[in-house]
Design a protein around this motif. Structure first.
Motif, PDB file in Angstrom:
ATOM      1  N   GLY A 211       0.818  -1.215   0.000  1.00  0.00           N
ATOM      2  CA  GLY A 211       0.000   0.000   0.000  1.00  0.00           C
ATOM      3  C   GLY A 211       0.848   1.260   0.000  1.00  0.00           C
ATOM      4  O   GLY A 211       0.542   2.221  -0.715  1.00  0.00           O
ATOM      5  N   ASN A 212       1.915   1.263   0.791  1.00  0.00           N
ATOM      6  CA  ASN A 212       2.828   2.411   0.804  1.00  0.00           C
ATOM      7  C   ASN A 212       3.468   2.610  -0.564  1.00  0.00           C
ATOM      8  O   ASN A 212       3.611   3.740  -1.038  1.00  0.00           O
ATOM      9  CB  ASN A 212       3.922   2.222   1.855  1.00  0.00           C
ATOM     10  N   LEU A 213       3.854   1.508  -1.199  1.00  0.00           N
ATOM     11  CA  LEU A 213       4.454   1.606  -2.533  1.00  0.00           C
ATOM     12  C   LEU A 213       3.444   2.127  -3.555  1.00  0.00           C
ATOM     13  O   LEU A 213       3.786   2.937  -4.412  1.00  0.00           O
ATOM     14  CB  LEU A 213       5.000   0.245  -2.963  1.00  0.00           C
ATOM     15  N   LYS A 214       2.192   1.658  -3.461  1.00  0.00           N
ATOM     16  CA  LYS A 214       1.154   2.121  -4.389  1.00  0.00           C
ATOM     17  C   LYS A 214       0.904   3.611  -4.207  1.00  0.00           C
ATOM     18  O   LYS A 214       0.694   4.346  -5.176  1.00  0.00           O
ATOM     19  CB  LYS A 214      -0.138   1.327  -4.168  1.00  0.00           C
ATOM     20  N   ARG A 215       0.939   4.071  -2.960  1.00  0.00           N
ATOM     21  CA  ARG A 215       0.749   5.490  -2.683  1.00  0.00           C
ATOM     22  C   ARG A 215       1.907   6.309  -3.258  1.00  0.00           C
ATOM     23  O   ARG A 215       1.706   7.394  -3.795  1.00  0.00           O
ATOM     24  CB  ARG A 215       0.644   5.696  -1.174  1.00  0.00           C
ATOM     25  N   ASP A 216       3.124   5.779  -3.140  1.00  0.00           N
ATOM     26  CA  ASP A 216       4.304   6.496  -3.638  1.00  0.00           C
ATOM     27  C   ASP A 216       4.448   6.420  -5.156  1.00  0.00           C
ATOM     28  O   ASP A 216       5.001   7.326  -5.773  1.00  0.00           O
ATOM     29  CB  ASP A 216       5.574   5.948  -2.988  1.00  0.00           C
ATOM     30  N   PHE A 217       3.980   5.311  -5.739  1.00  0.00           N
ATOM     31  CA  PHE A 217       4.120   5.092  -7.189  1.00  0.00           C
ATOM     32  C   PHE A 217       2.768   4.672  -7.773  1.00  0.00           C
ATOM     33  O   PHE A 217       2.593   3.530  -8.197  1.00  0.00           O
ATOM     34  CB  PHE A 217       5.165   4.001  -7.460  1.00  0.00           C
ATOM     35  N   PRO A 218       1.791   5.588  -7.827  1.00  0.00           N
ATOM     36  CA  PRO A 218       0.428   5.223  -8.238  1.00  0.00           C
ATOM     37  C   PRO A 218       0.304   4.722  -9.669  1.00  0.00           C
ATOM     38  O   PRO A 218      -0.639   3.989  -9.978  1.00  0.00           O
ATOM     39  CB  PRO A 218      -0.360   6.526  -8.038  1.00  0.00           C
ATOM     40  N   GLU A 219       1.235   5.070 -10.530  1.00  0.00           N
ATOM     41  CA  GLU A 219       1.137   4.664 -11.931  1.00  0.00           C
ATOM     42  C   GLU A 219       1.822   3.322 -12.214  1.00  0.00           C
ATOM     43  O   GLU A 219       1.659   2.765 -13.296  1.00  0.00           O
ATOM     44  CB  GLU A 219       1.742   5.740 -12.839  1.00  0.00           C
ATOM     45  N   ASP A 220       2.580   2.787 -11.255  1.00  0.00           N
ATOM     46  CA  ASP A 220       3.320   1.539 -11.481  1.00  0.00           C
ATOM     47  C   ASP A 220       2.391   0.334 -11.451  1.00  0.00           C
ATOM     48  O   ASP A 220       1.302   0.368 -10.858  1.00  0.00           O
ATOM     49  CB  ASP A 220       4.421   1.367 -10.432  1.00  0.00           C
ATOM     50  N   ASP A 221       2.842  -0.740 -12.071  1.00  0.00           N
ATOM     51  CA  ASP A 221       2.095  -1.993 -12.129  1.00  0.00           C
ATOM     52  C   ASP A 221       1.927  -2.564 -10.717  1.00  0.00           C
ATOM     53  O   ASP A 221       2.901  -2.733  -9.981  1.00  0.00           O
ATOM     54  CB  ASP A 221       2.857  -2.982 -13.018  1.00  0.00           C
ATOM     55  N   GLU A 222       0.679  -2.887 -10.348  1.00  0.00           N
ATOM     56  CA  GLU A 222       0.404  -3.379  -8.998  1.00  0.00           C
ATOM     57  C   GLU A 222       1.088  -4.715  -8.714  1.00  0.00           C
ATOM     58  O   GLU A 222       1.468  -4.992  -7.581  1.00  0.00           O
ATOM     59  CB  GLU A 222      -1.099  -3.486  -8.767  1.00  0.00           C
ATOM     60  N   GLU A 223       1.246  -5.548  -9.732  1.00  0.00           N
ATOM     61  CA  GLU A 223       1.921  -6.831  -9.539  1.00  0.00           C
ATOM     62  C   GLU A 223       3.376  -6.616  -9.122  1.00  0.00           C
ATOM     63  O   GLU A 223       3.879  -7.283  -8.207  1.00  0.00           O
ATOM     64  CB  GLU A 223       1.859  -7.660 -10.828  1.00  0.00           C
ATOM     65  N   ILE A 224       4.025  -5.676  -9.755  1.00  0.00           N
ATOM     66  CA  ILE A 224       5.422  -5.374  -9.412  1.00  0.00           C
ATOM     67  C   ILE A 224       5.504  -4.758  -8.021  1.00  0.00           C
ATOM     68  O   ILE A 224       6.422  -5.066  -7.243  1.00  0.00           O
ATOM     69  CB  ILE A 224       6.051  -4.438 -10.464  1.00  0.00           C
ATOM     70  N   LEU A 225       4.545  -3.909  -7.670  1.00  0.00           N
ATOM     71  CA  LEU A 225       4.536  -3.307  -6.338  1.00  0.00           C
ATOM     72  C   LEU A 225       4.321  -4.369  -5.260  1.00  0.00           C
ATOM     73  O   LEU A 225       4.953  -4.326  -4.202  1.00  0.00           O
ATOM     74  CB  LEU A 225       3.466  -2.219  -6.241  1.00  0.00           C
ATOM     75  N   LEU A 226       3.443  -5.341  -5.536  1.00  0.00           N
ATOM     76  CA  LEU A 226       3.226  -6.435  -4.589  1.00  0.00           C
ATOM     77  C   LEU A 226       4.480  -7.289  -4.458  1.00  0.00           C
ATOM     78  O   LEU A 226       4.875  -7.672  -3.350  1.00  0.00           O
ATOM     79  CB  LEU A 226       2.036  -7.290  -5.009  1.00  0.00           C
ATOM     80  N   LEU A 227       5.123  -7.560  -5.577  1.00  0.00           N
ATOM     81  CA  LEU A 227       6.385  -8.310  -5.555  1.00  0.00           C
ATOM     82  C   LEU A 227       7.417  -7.587  -4.693  1.00  0.00           C
ATOM     83  O   LEU A 227       8.068  -8.199  -3.837  1.00  0.00           O
ATOM     84  CB  LEU A 227       6.916  -8.487  -6.982  1.00  0.00           C
ATOM     85  N   ARG A 228       7.538  -6.297  -4.896  1.00  0.00           N
ATOM     86  CA  ARG A 228       8.508  -5.526  -4.103  1.00  0.00           C
ATOM     87  C   ARG A 228       8.127  -5.521  -2.627  1.00  0.00           C
ATOM     88  O   ARG A 228       8.981  -5.636  -1.755  1.00  0.00           O
ATOM     89  CB  ARG A 228       8.605  -4.104  -4.644  1.00  0.00           C
ATOM     90  N   GLY A 229       6.842  -5.396  -2.329  1.00  0.00           N
ATOM     91  CA  GLY A 229       6.383  -5.440  -0.939  1.00  0.00           C
ATOM     92  C   GLY A 229       6.711  -6.772  -0.285  1.00  0.00           C
ATOM     93  O   GLY A 229       7.196  -6.814   0.850  1.00  0.00           O
ATOM     94  N   LEU A 230       6.458  -7.866  -1.000  1.00  0.00           N
ATOM     95  CA  LEU A 230       6.795  -9.196  -0.472  1.00  0.00           C
ATOM     96  C   LEU A 230       8.286  -9.333  -0.207  1.00  0.00           C
ATOM     97  O   LEU A 230       8.700  -9.858   0.832  1.00  0.00           O
ATOM     98  CB  LEU A 230       6.358 -10.283  -1.463  1.00  0.00           C
ATOM     99  N   MET A 231       9.090  -8.875  -1.149  1.00  0.00           N
ATOM    100  CA  MET A 231      10.541  -8.987  -0.999  1.00  0.00           C
ATOM    101  C   MET A 231      11.046  -8.086   0.140  1.00  0.00           C
ATOM    102  O   MET A 231      11.834  -8.532   0.977  1.00  0.00           O
ATOM    103  CB  MET A 231      11.245  -8.601  -2.303  1.00  0.00           C
ATOM    104  N   ASP A 232      10.576  -6.846   0.179  1.00  0.00           N
ATOM    105  CA  ASP A 232      11.048  -5.901   1.188  1.00  0.00           C
ATOM    106  C   ASP A 232      10.745  -6.369   2.607  1.00  0.00           C
ATOM    107  O   ASP A 232      11.543  -6.179   3.515  1.00  0.00           O
ATOM    108  CB  ASP A 232      10.422  -4.512   0.976  1.00  0.00           C
ATOM    109  N   VAL A 233       9.583  -6.974   2.799  1.00  0.00           N
ATOM    110  CA  VAL A 233       9.177  -7.386   4.143  1.00  0.00           C
ATOM    111  C   VAL A 233       9.805  -8.716   4.547  1.00  0.00           C
ATOM    112  O   VAL A 233      10.155  -8.907   5.709  1.00  0.00           O
ATOM    113  CB  VAL A 233       7.636  -7.462   4.230  1.00  0.00           C
ATOM    114  N   ASN A 234       9.978  -9.625   3.596  1.00  0.00           N
ATOM    115  CA  ASN A 234      10.391 -10.981   3.960  1.00  0.00           C
ATOM    116  C   ASN A 234      11.882 -11.260   3.875  1.00  0.00           C
ATOM    117  O   ASN A 234      12.415 -11.986   4.711  1.00  0.00           O
ATOM    118  CB  ASN A 234       9.626 -12.003   3.110  1.00  0.00           C
ATOM    119  N   VAL A 235      12.574 -10.723   2.900  1.00  0.00           N
ATOM    120  CA  VAL A 235      13.997 -11.041   2.717  1.00  0.00           C
ATOM    121  C   VAL A 235      14.828 -10.745   3.967  1.00  0.00           C
ATOM    122  O   VAL A 235      15.650 -11.572   4.352  1.00  0.00           O
ATOM    123  CB  VAL A 235      14.564 -10.343   1.458  1.00  0.00           C
ATOM    124  N   PRO A 236      14.615  -9.613   4.657  1.00  0.00           N
ATOM    125  CA  PRO A 236      15.440  -9.367   5.847  1.00  0.00           C
ATOM    126  C   PRO A 236      15.247 -10.394   6.962  1.00  0.00           C
ATOM    127  O   PRO A 236      16.117 -10.566   7.799  1.00  0.00           O
ATOM    128  CB  PRO A 236      14.980  -7.984   6.322  1.00  0.00           C
TER     129      PRO A 236
END
Length: 156
Positions: free
Chosen positions: A18-43
């Motif tokens: 949701g934060n990514l969608k707010r910051d990048f409203p025009e970007d593909d939602e699938e890519i934003l979800l992928l980034r959200g999954l990676m950002d939260v889980n990889v660490p």
């Protein structure tokens, strides 16, 4: 056994996306979800679990890859912080600092765990001085950081 797959983990992913969608409203939602999954889980994952996680992600998002975030200003400030702290800004260390920064965006609190001499103290010190420097320099993206270190053995 040490990973959290409960509703709190799901909420963190949704918050990150949701934060990514707010910051990048025009970007593909699938890519934003992928980034959200990676950002939260990889660490959270141990090094030997990362290939399995990346395999699962590549199955869920075939042909997609996580876009790199633009942390140019933070990276420059981190380099200065590392010099001030007398440490080398090697890529593995900087990656861990960025991962911790990304975790602070979606979590209220966190713990740094690892072996003695693993870089935990320098990680939060480098990030806090870098963010504080940027905030004092007028950046609206970063805030001044104050941290408090607690000895877990002193808490009953």
């Amino acid at each position: 056994d040490h990973y959290d797959y409960g509703m709190r983990a799901v909420k963190s992913v949704i918050t990150a996306a949701g934060n990514l969608k707010r910051d990048f409203p025009e970007d593909d939602e699938e890519i934003l979800l992928l980034r959200g999954l990676m950002d939260v889980n990889v660490p959270k994952f141990l090094a030997h679990d990362l290939p399995l996680f990346k395999g699962i992600i590549s199955d869920l998002f075939p042909g997609s890859s996580k876009p790199e975030a633009d942390y140019k200003d933070l990276m420059g400030s981190l380099a200065t912080s590392c010099a001030e702290l007398g440490i080398q800004p090697v890529p593995a260390f900087i990656d861990k600092v960025i991962q911790m920064y990304e975790m602070t965006l979606v979590r209220h609190g966190l713990m740094l765990v690892g072996p003695t001499g693993g870089g935990k103290t320098m990680n939060y010190r480098a990030l806090s001085t870098a963010m504080t420097r940027l905030a004092k320099g007028g950046s609206t993206l970063y805030n001044k950081v104050k941290y408090v270190v607690l000895n877990p053995k002193s808490i009953t």
